[in-house]
Structures are given as structure tokens and as C-alpha cells.
Scaffold this motif. Structure first.
Motif, PDB file in Angstrom:
ATOM      1  N   ASP A 181      44.956  16.203  15.745  1.00  0.00           N
ATOM      2  CA  ASP A 181      46.262  15.917  15.677  1.00  0.00           C
ATOM      3  C   ASP A 181      47.208  14.024  14.893  1.00  0.00           C
ATOM      4  N   GLU A 182      48.383  15.179  14.463  1.00  0.00           N
ATOM      5  CA  GLU A 182      48.645  14.089  13.704  1.00  0.00           C
ATOM      6  C   GLU A 182      47.878  13.728  12.652  1.00  0.00           C
TER       7      GLU A 182
ATOM      8  N   GLN B 241      46.575  11.410  18.457  1.00  0.00           N
ATOM      9  CA  GLN B 241      47.064  10.772  17.596  1.00  0.00           C
ATOM     10  C   GLN B 241      47.508   9.256  17.657  1.00  0.00           C
TER      11      GLN B 241
ATOM     12  N   SER C   5      50.580  17.459  21.759  1.00  0.00           N
ATOM     13  CA  SER C   5      49.398  15.907  21.799  1.00  0.00           C
ATOM     14  C   SER C   5      49.228  16.777  23.403  1.00  0.00           C
TER      15      SER C   5
HETATM   16 MG    MG Z   1      52.253  14.182  19.637  1.00  0.00          MG
END
Ligand code: MG
Ligand code: ATP
Length: 250
Positions: free
Chosen positions: A170-171, A89, A45
Motif C-alpha cells: 500500500d503506497e 501505507q 487501504s
Molecule cells: Mg490509502
């Protein structure tokens, strides 16, 4: 010849005097899908934030180029204008601003052109339908009261509306139910063409069931320690990151 969109050379970066990224190289060309996997706290991240120009992170060495231009010291809004996009995220709430107004402002800022309200509204409704989001979300305040999965979907919705050249996710798949993963992956598939690229940071690979990964990178302790094709995902699933860490002599 494929054009290089993002090039990162020997990147070192820190936050609060702690070095997190420790000599990272990465090159992403148009038309490519890249995946970054790695243990918790490895710096994934952080890397995404640095590519977007988050002011908390200090680049002490190395360079980031976007379409051959050095953007290492550029502000986030400039990077967005050039075609970079990050889906967080943990997307934040923006009370007081509706999704529609937020996107209208973002579209105008990114394109530098006036946005025609009616046409934009119609476009929003069409994209929401594709993502199976209820129309009422357009008039709700950004992420306020959204469930975890709804926030992730709303990030993909923003990506589709802003149509960046490089989307960093991100995720985005974490916390999505099985149907939502399918909807989100088909949204990503639809976005993907041979002039843009995607960088996916993930711990689970369900999102890749419908999306072919060209390159898979393993990020450990601030560095990319291994790069392969989609087969690397199976290896990671089978043996974990520990074997790669021991190969590093850790
Ligand atoms: Mg992360
Ligand atoms: N703003 C910050 N202040 C202090 N430490 C930070 C900050 N941002 C990141 N770090 C630290 O940097 C390291 C890397 O964090 P990062 O969020 O990049 O990990 P990650 O690879 O994304 O992990 P995960 O898989 O859990 O999401 C962690 O040790 C984290 O605590």
C-alpha cells in the motif's frame, strides 16, 4: 493452469457503520502483478486492511477466498500463516522490539517452525545489504525513529524475509527518493516469481518502471470500475479519474 491465489466476490464492507467497499470483485492468480489506482478516500487501504482481516472492518456481504479456501472470517494471523502480507501505507512504530526479534517471531509464527538464530541473522544481513540498509537497523526497534522512506524500505525488507504468496503493497513507493525507489523495485523484482503475486496500491507509477503490471484496476467509491493492462496507467495519468467517474454517471 495458473492457480488462483485470491478471489474476492461481491465484497461489501463497512467501518463505523459507513459502507466503504460496495460490491467489489477481484481475482489474482499466481505469477501476476496487479495495480490498484484510485482517488483519495476511494477505499484502497480499506480493501487492503479487509483482505488482511483487520478487526475494525465489518464484511456485511460477499466472500474472500485464498487458494480456494473461504477466509472471510479468519483472523489476521491465520491469513499471514496462509501466505498473505500487507505493507502498510503508514507503518507503525513498535517500541521495545528490535527488527531482528520481530522478524524472527514473525517467521516462526508464519512457518510454524523454529528459527535458527545464527542462520537467520546471516540471512537478515544479506537481505539488508541487497536493500542497501545499514546493518544497525537489525538491532533498532521496529520503525522507531525511522524516516518515512526508511519505514517503507523496512516493510519491503519484512516482505523479503517472510516470503509471502501474496504481497499487498500500500503506497510503498510514496516518500521514497529516486535511488530508494530503484532499490525497492529491484527488491520487489527479486521477490517476484511465478508462484507468488503482488497487489500494488499506488498514486505514482515510478515503482512500475522496472516491474511489469499485468492488470491495472481503477477503484472509485468502493468498487472497481475499470480494469485494463499497463496502458491504462497512461490513460489515468493523462485524463485523471474524473472522466471515469463521469462515465459512471456521477
Ligand atoms: Mg490509502
Ligand atoms: N478506521 C476508520 N474509521 C473511520 N473511517 C475510516 C476508517 N478507515 C477508513 N475510513 C474511511 O474510509 C474511506 C476510504 O479510506 P481509505 O483509507 O481506504 O482510502 P484510500 O483509497 O486508501 O485513500 P488514499 O489514496 O488517500 O490513501 C475514507 O473516507 C476514510 O475516512
Amino acid at each position: 493452469m495458473l492457480k488462483t491465489l485470491l478471489k474476492i466476490e461481491n465484497l461489501h464492507a463497512s467501518v463505523e457503520d459507513k459502507e466503504i467497499i460496495k460490491g467489489l470483485h477481484l481475482e489474482i492468480k499466481e505469477g501476476e502483478v496487479h495495480v490498484i489506482m484510485g482517488p483519495n478516500g476511494a477505499g484502497k487501504s480499506t480493501l487492503a486492511n479487509i483482505i488482511m482481516g483487520h478487526p475494525d472492518y465489518i464484511v456485511s456481504e460477499g466472500h474472500i477466498y485464498f487458494e480456494d479456501e473461504d477466509i472471510t472470517q479468519e483472523k489476521t494471523n491465520e491469513r499471514a500463516r496462509k501466505g498473505l502480507f500487507l505493507s502498510f501505507q503508514a507503518p507503525e512504530e513498535i517500541p521495545g522490539i528490535t527488527m531482528e526479534n520481530f522478524l524472527k517471531t514473525a517467521r516462526a509464527a508464519v512457518t510454524g517452525q523454529e528459527v535458527k538464530a545464527y542462520a537467520f541473522h546471516k540471512e537478515i544481513l544479506a537481505k539488508m545489504k541487497e536493500l542497501q540498509m545499514e546493518e544497525s537497523y537489525a538491532s533498532r526497534h521496529v520503525n522507531v525513529g525511522f524516516s518515512g522512506g526508511e519505514r517503507k524500505k523496512s516493510e519491503i525488507f519484512q516482505m523479503l524475509m517472510l516470503n509471502p504468496k501474496l504481497a499487498i503493497l500500500d503506497e510503498t513507493d510514496s516518500g521514497l527518493d529516486v535511488d530508494a525507489v530503484k532499490t525497492v523495485s529491484s527488491g520487489i523484482n527479486q521477490f517476484k516469481n511465478d508462484q507468488n503475486a503482488i497487489l500494488i496500491i499506488t498514486h505514482n507509477t515510478r515503482i512500475l518502471d522496472q516491474l511489469h503490471a499485468d492488470f491495472v484496476h481503477v477503484l472509485i467509491d468502493g468498487k472497481i470500475v475499470k480494469t485494463g493492462n499497463a496502458d491504462l496507467i497512461e490513460q489515468i495519468t493523462a485524463t485523471g479519474f474524473a472522466s471515469m467517474e463521469s462515465a459512471l454517471g456521477k
